[in-house]
Design an enzyme around this catalytic site. Structure first.
Site, short mmCIF file in Angstrom:
data_model
loop_
_atom_site.label_atom_id
_atom_site.label_comp_id
_atom_site.label_asym_id
_atom_site.label_seq_id
_atom_site.Cartn_x
_atom_site.Cartn_y
_atom_site.Cartn_z
N GLN A 1 0.84 -1.21 0.00
CA GLN A 1 0.00 0.00 0.00
C GLN A 1 0.87 1.25 0.00
OE1 GLN A 1 -2.15 -1.06 3.54
NE2 GLN A 1 -0.25 -1.54 4.61
N HIS B 1 -7.95 2.89 20.04
CA HIS B 1 -7.09 1.83 20.59
C HIS B 1 -7.58 1.34 21.95
CE1 HIS B 1 -4.10 3.48 17.55
NE2 HIS B 1 -4.51 2.31 17.13
N GLU C 1 1.01 -8.41 11.52
CA GLU C 1 0.80 -7.30 10.58
C GLU C 1 1.36 -7.72 9.22
OE1 GLU C 1 -0.31 -3.78 10.30
OE2 GLU C 1 0.41 -4.28 8.30
N ASP D 1 0.31 -12.49 6.65
CA ASP D 1 -1.11 -12.27 6.43
C ASP D 1 -1.88 -12.88 7.61
OD1 ASP D 1 -3.77 -12.36 5.61
OD2 ASP D 1 -3.22 -12.56 3.51
N ASP E 1 -7.66 -5.36 14.11
CA ASP E 1 -7.44 -3.92 13.93
C ASP E 1 -7.03 -3.72 12.48
OD1 ASP E 1 -6.68 -1.30 14.06
OD2 ASP E 1 -5.11 -1.57 15.55
N SER E 2 -8.00 -3.84 11.60
CA SER E 2 -7.68 -3.92 10.18
C SER E 2 -8.00 -2.63 9.44
CB SER E 2 -8.48 -5.04 9.53
OG SER E 2 -9.81 -4.64 9.39
N THR E 3 -7.41 -2.50 8.27
CA THR E 3 -7.80 -1.44 7.35
C THR E 3 -9.24 -1.71 6.88
OG1 THR E 3 -6.39 -2.74 5.87
CG2 THR E 3 -5.64 -0.57 6.37
N ASP E 4 -9.79 -0.75 6.16
CA ASP E 4 -11.14 -0.91 5.62
C ASP E 4 -11.13 -2.10 4.64
OD1 ASP E 4 -11.97 1.60 6.94
OD2 ASP E 4 -10.48 2.43 5.59
N PRO F 1 -5.60 -6.04 0.89
CA PRO F 1 -5.28 -7.23 1.71
C PRO F 1 -6.25 -7.45 2.87
CG PRO F 1 -3.69 -5.46 2.12
CD PRO F 1 -4.54 -5.03 0.96
#
Ligand code: AAT
EC number: 2.5.1.16
Length: 277
Positions: free
Chosen positions: A32, A63, A107, A138, A156-159, A163
């Protein structure tokens, strides 16, 4: 000269702008685009693919709320897994909890961790603690290889783009269920109830298929689209709304407290409707 950063990828038709004083870092990683910008209002900000991940001003809300609700629902959490969250903010919160012996971070993008350690030490500070283990993998594969091991798993992921798409799918929730011990608790960040009206009911259904106790809770995060943000908990045994805080010693937090824990599960009617779909 004024410079402004505008996030406009995530919700079509909505933008959020923040004044920027300096770009401190910018690179294309294997996964990214990663940037750190300095802003007069929010301090340093971490952007991935031009979307705000976290910033010094309001990171504590996200958090603390992704971590402490589950940590205090479980009576004795010892081993906690975080998937994503390379900035280290969730890890910093987890290791505040007195019963935690090990916190594992998985991560996918090593550069998020390295850049956060360099530019966001207030957030990444927990990553060097001896209780913490970091893997660059992953998260989907990692949970498939671990069974009956964790008391808590936090996503705690990205939108749900790139990935992170698989981190919002039923198969992944099933693998997390298997990676948890028999009274384990799962929590995922599940986006905005205003703008993700399709994702939230789908995630509810998929988590409900795995966990007898499935509950959504809310927190207010000013720099995420709409400000009102959701988390979804799946619990095998412990009910987050039945926690007895009468002997709770507590620890230092800026948002979370027993009253917030309870209030976070009180939902407006439109959100109740979304999750009963
Ligand atoms: N603590 C708030 C920051 C984040 S960043 C989410 C992290 O998830 C990113 O560093 C990204 O690299 C990582 N990630 C994405 N997919 C995977 C995967 N499959 N396995 C492991 N890690 C992954 C969350 C911000 C929320 C933003 C809401 N708008």
């Amino acid at each position: 000269m004024e410079l402004w950063y505008t996030e406009r990828n995530i919700v079509p038709g909505l933008a959020l702008s923040v004044e920027v004083s300096k770009t401190l870092h910018s690179e294309q990683t294997e996964y990214q685009h990663l940037a750190i910008v300095e802003t007069p209002l929010c301090g340093r900000m971490l952007l991935l693919d031009n979307i705000i991940m976290t910033n010094i001003k309001d990171e504590f809300v996200y958090h603390e709320m992704i971590s402490h609700v589950a940590l205090n629902t479980h009576p004795n959490p010892k081993k906690v897994l975080v998937i994503g969250g390379g900035d280290g903010g969730a890890i910093r919160e987890i290791i505040k909890h007195p019963s935690v012996e090990k916190a594992v971070l998985v991560e996918i993008d090593r550069r998020v961790v390295e850049t956060s350690i360099e530019y966001l030490p207030e957030i990444a500070c927990g990553l060097k603690d001896p209780k913490v283990e970091v893997h660059y993998k992953d998260g989907i594969k990692y949970v498939q290889d671990h069974k009956n091991e964790f008391d808590i798993i936090l996503v705690d992921s990205t939108d749900p783009i790139g990935p992170a798409v698989g981190l919002f799918e039923g198969d992944f929730y099933k693998s997390c269920h298997e990676a948890l011990k028999e009274d384990g608790i799962f929590v995922a960040q599940t986006e905005s109830p205003y703008y993700n009206e399709e994702l939230i009911p789908k995630v509810q259904k998929d988590i409900r298929a795995n966990y007898p106790i499935t509950k959504l809770y809310l927190a207010f995060i000013p720099t995420y689209p709409g400000g009102c943000w959701s988390f979804t908990m799946g619990s095998k045994k412990h009910d987050p709304e039945a926690v007895d805080f009468s002997n709770w010693a507590g620890y230092k937090t800026r948002y979370y407290n027993p009253e917030i824990h309870k209030a976070a599960f009180v939902l407006p009617n439109f959100v109740r409707e979304l999750i009963s779909k």
